[in-house]
Write an enzyme that holds these catalytic residues in place. Structure first.
Site, PDB file in Angstrom:
ATOM      1  N   VAL A 165       0.986  -1.263   0.269  1.00 13.04           N
ATOM      2  CA  VAL A 165       0.008   0.439  -0.391  1.00 13.04           C
ATOM      3  C   VAL A 165       0.444   1.071  -0.495  1.00 13.04           C
ATOM      4  O   VAL A 165       0.426   2.361  -0.948  1.00 13.04           O
ATOM      5  CB  VAL A 165      -0.894  -0.024   1.365  1.00 13.04           C
ATOM      6  CG1 VAL A 165      -1.842   1.254   0.809  1.00 13.04           C
ATOM      7  CG2 VAL A 165      -1.748  -1.137   0.931  1.00 13.04           C
ATOM      8  N   TYR A 207      -5.833  -9.600  14.604  1.00 13.79           N
ATOM      9  CA  TYR A 207      -5.321  -8.211  14.095  1.00 13.79           C
ATOM     10  C   TYR A 207      -6.316  -7.250  13.809  1.00 13.79           C
ATOM     11  O   TYR A 207      -6.667  -5.588  13.148  1.00 13.79           O
ATOM     12  CB  TYR A 207      -5.613  -8.518  12.487  1.00 13.79           C
ATOM     13  CG  TYR A 207      -4.998  -7.839  11.006  1.00 13.79           C
ATOM     14  CD1 TYR A 207      -3.879  -6.930  11.270  1.00 13.79           C
ATOM     15  CD2 TYR A 207      -6.182  -7.335  10.288  1.00 13.79           C
ATOM     16  CE1 TYR A 207      -3.198  -6.234   9.733  1.00 13.79           C
ATOM     17  CE2 TYR A 207      -6.066  -6.101   9.557  1.00 13.79           C
ATOM     18  CZ  TYR A 207      -4.372  -5.883   9.183  1.00 13.79           C
ATOM     19  OH  TYR A 207      -4.553  -4.720   8.351  1.00 13.79           O
TER      20      TYR A 207
END
Length: 312
Positions: free
Chosen positions: A16, A137
């Site tokens: 990203v 997460y």
């Protein structure tokens, strides 16, 4: 953001972050700041505070995170929750202390409840049980969102949170243990073709459906949101369409040119049954994805194949 604004890209080497860096450079932003992990460990509060205190950052793209597929998340939950909580807490707080103009926090659509209605609307967050294989997460990312919203409420900051769907693109992780499904499939089919193997094993039943967003599309969306979105609520980033894992495997097989059999290991976990995001909010603001899945996979595979040839 002005072209000379001082912009920090946290995680600039990842899938990203590298895409955001490319997009900024392409558009002419020239005052970009980034550090490797060796130069700045975002898990270390003193290092992060010192960095922000001296650099006079104006805008932050918080793309740094510990990420991985089902196996990595399932086997190492403590690593995922610890590292992500440390990274985002340190950066968000330091950005506030340094009075940055704006911060974009990148979460993930895996934060939504496992059995939430499809497509996933932003308001479904925290309305049900999380997927067990990546709960650690997801909890960390939800904490990051809440932290941004809390700082906005208490301190008047401009911290926004975007939830991208499954991503792929240049600089992806092709490790067969720690990668996500698409890069893993690309590598599996390529190596099976090179080694003349008769079959390729794919985890699960092949029935779960996933949406895939090219990282260059995501980067364009992040720049768009930094310049046009001011709301406290999270906002989804996706393409608004999905594909089954079986169909994905067949598409990758076709692009790679592998002619063997696909074998589904039904004893392996499937993960969330479906994860399609509702992109109405970002589409109505004026942004839509541009890269088709087939075109995107072809470009990623071409780069992977070229890199593999160089290493031979």
């Amino acid at each position: 953001m002005e072209l000379n604004s001082k912009i920090y890209i946290a995680g600039h080497r990842g899938l990203v972050g590298s895409a955001i860096l490319r997009a900024l450079q392409k558009k002419g932003y020239r005052n970009l700041v980034y550090r490797t992990r060796a130069e700045l460990d975002l898990r270390n509060k003193e290092e992060v505070d010192q960095f922000f205190a001296t650099e006079e950052i104006e805008y932050v793209f918080l793309a740094a995170a510990k990420v991985g597929g089902i196996v990595a998340n399932n086997d190492n939950p403590a690593d995922f929750i610890r590292d992500n909580l440390l990274i985002q807490s340190h950066v968000i707080d330091a950005a506030y202390q340094a009075k940055v103009n704006k911060l974009l926090f990148l979460g993930s659509t895996c934060i939504y409840p496992r059995h939430a209605p499809q497509p996933l609307k932003e308001e479904y967050l925290l309305t049900g049980e999380l997927e067990s294989t990546n709960r650690a997460y997801a909890v960390a990312k939800i904490a990051g969102i809440t932290m941004c919203q809390s700082y906005n409420k208490q301190f008047g900051t401009s911290f926004i949170s975007a939830m991208p769907t499954n991503m792929y693109g240049p600089n992806d992780n092709f490790d067969l243990i720690n990668s996500h499904v698409l890069p893993a499939l690309i590598r599996k089919f390529h190596e099976a073709m090179i080694n003349d193997e008769s079959s390729v094993e794919v985890w699960g039943t092949g029935t779960p459906k996933r949406e895939f967003l090219h990282s260059d599309d995501l980067a364009e969306a992040c720049l768009f949101l930094m310049n046009h979105y001011e709301q406290d609520e999270i906002i989804n980033i996706g393409v608004g369409d999905d594909i089954s894992i079986r169909e994905l495997a067949e598409l990758v097989q076709k692009i790679v040119g592998y002619e063997g059999e696909i074998v589904f290991n039904t004893s392996a976990p499937d993960g969330t049954p479906r994860k399609l995001v509702d992109v109405t909010r970002i589409n109505e603001l004026g942004w839509t994805a541009q890269i088709s899945l087939e075109d995107g996979i072809r470009s990623v595979y071409a780069a992977f194949r070229d890199e593999a040839l160089i290493k031979q």
